[in-house]
Design a protein around this motif. Structure first.
Motif, PDB file in Angstrom:
ATOM      1  N   ILE A 104       0.880  -1.175   0.000  1.00 39.17           N
ATOM      2  CA  ILE A 104       0.000   0.000   0.000  1.00 39.17           C
ATOM      3  C   ILE A 104       0.916   1.223   0.000  1.00 39.17           C
ATOM      4  N   ASP A 105       0.897   1.975  -1.125  1.00 40.24           N
ATOM      5  CA  ASP A 105       1.880   3.068  -1.248  1.00 40.24           C
ATOM      6  C   ASP A 105       1.363   4.200  -2.119  1.00 40.24           C
ATOM      7  N   GLY A 106       0.110   4.521  -2.040  1.00 42.16           N
ATOM      8  CA  GLY A 106      -0.396   5.688  -2.748  1.00 42.16           C
ATOM      9  C   GLY A 106      -0.946   5.379  -4.128  1.00 42.16           C
ATOM     10  N   PRO A 107      -1.492   6.417  -4.790  1.00 42.72           N
ATOM     11  CA  PRO A 107      -2.231   6.231  -6.042  1.00 42.72           C
ATOM     12  C   PRO A 107      -1.385   5.746  -7.216  1.00 42.72           C
ATOM     13  N   MET A 108      -0.100   6.123  -7.300  1.00 46.53           N
ATOM     14  CA  MET A 108       0.707   5.685  -8.433  1.00 46.53           C
ATOM     15  C   MET A 108       0.850   4.168  -8.427  1.00 46.53           C
TER      16      MET A 108
ATOM     17  N   GLY B 275      -1.265   2.941 -11.264  1.00 54.99           N
ATOM     18  CA  GLY B 275      -0.263   2.795 -12.328  1.00 54.99           C
ATOM     19  C   GLY B 275       0.244   1.386 -12.499  1.00 54.99           C
ATOM     20  N   LEU B 276       0.234   0.585 -11.409  1.00 52.13           N
ATOM     21  CA  LEU B 276       0.792  -0.766 -11.495  1.00 52.13           C
ATOM     22  C   LEU B 276      -0.221  -1.839 -11.087  1.00 52.13           C
TER      23      LEU B 276
END
Length: 316
Positions: free
Chosen positions: A273-277, A281-282
């Motif tokens: 869990i590390d933000g919207p990108m 994005g992935l």
């Protein structure tokens, strides 16, 4: 001696300088390809001199003694090009003579006017422009290039893309090997990389294959099999248009693409869990098909190379 030549040497040099300065601006310092119509916009001193001819690969304006440009036409993957202009083991490129259509006349090919014009450019050490086809009617301009030798038995000239042609080295020496490696690297950087990028961007319509981002400045032409490998050819079928995030993820084996054009994200990244990108994005691309592929089937990613790349992704 080639016929023609109303320009003296200084006018010839000025034409070449102005042509290359014009191309530098029009191609965004060599980054962008030009259509054949774009190339025909060039004018020199109201002489109406064009930089290439649509109907011949070797071009010498009537005002010059020596050739001004050479052209390599684009061929679809899998089709045989009319001339095999390729990089060789010494790191330099060979450009083929013009050949007679008639088999009976081919013994006289050396004396064809176009080949004599190239020979004169080599004798006078004139810089040439090389228009390399990256699509139908679309060309990457590579300049300056120089003809530094001729190989008559193979009906071709040796093309150098830098200033190393005048560096003396002993044959079979450590210096010669180092020079060969340097020439090969610089040739790849000056010729193959921009040509490869232009072919890939055209085929993918300047869209990221994974997320369909359409901003060219944020896109790279990625090799499926790296160009350091034997199968890592600079061909559109070994390429993917990827945004910089997805290119980095692909190279780092965070993102893989299987032979069915499905995107995979490394399992440990799916748990983070590390933000919207990371999420959009992935992670959300996992299990999804590529969003952009070339319309021409023969230009689509080679499935065998994707399989090889995907195996490395799984092993990573």
């Amino acid at each position: 001696m080639p016929s023609g030549g109303s320009f003296d040497d200084s006018e010839d040099d000025r034409l070449r300088r102005e042509a290359m300065a014009w191309l530098t601006i029009r191609t965004n310092d060599g980054a962008d390809p030009l259509s054949y119509l774009d190339i025909e916009d060039f004018r020199f001193a109201d002489e109406g001199i064009i930089l290439r001819n649509r109907y011949t690969g070797i071009w010498k304006p009537r005002q010059l003694e020596a050739a001004l440009s050479i052209t390599t036409t684009y061929s679809l993957p899998g089709s045989k090009p009319p001339y095999e202009d390729a990089i060789h083991s010494d790191g330099r490129i060979r450009y083929k003579w013009r050949q007679s259509k008639s088999e009976a006349k081919r013994r006289d090919d050396a004396d064809l006017a176009d080949n004599r014009a190239l020979r004169e450019a080599m004798r006078l050490k004139k810089p040439l422009i090389w228009f390399h086809g990256v699509g139908p009617g679309l060309y990457q301009a590579i300049f300056p290039v120089f003809l530094v030798a001729e190989e008559p038995e193979l009906k071709q000239f040796v093309v150098a893309t830098d200033g190393t042609q005048d560096i003396p080295v002993a044959p079979a020496s450590v210096a010669e090997e180092a020079l060969r490696e340097y020439v090969e690297r610089t040739t790849l950087a000056r010729v193959h990389q921009p040509v490869f990028r232009s072919m890939v961007m055209r085929a993918y319509e300047t869209r990221c294959a994974v997320c369909e981002l359409k901003h060219g400045q944020l896109l790279d032409a990625a090799h499926i099999v790296p160009d350091s490998h034997a199968n890592g050819i600079a061909a559109v079928t070994n390429g993917l248009a990827l945004c910089k995030i997805h290119h980095s993820a692909f190279d780092a084996r965070i993102l893989g693409i299987d032979p069915d054009y499905t995107v995979h994200i490394r399992p440990d990244l799916l748990e983070e869990i590390d933000g919207p990108m990371l999420r959009y994005g992935l992670q959300e691309r996992h299990g999804q098909k590529l969003m952009a592929v070339p319309k021409i089937r023969s230009e689509r990613p080679d499935r065998r190379r994707l399989e090889s790349s995907f195996e490395r992704f799984l092993a990573g």
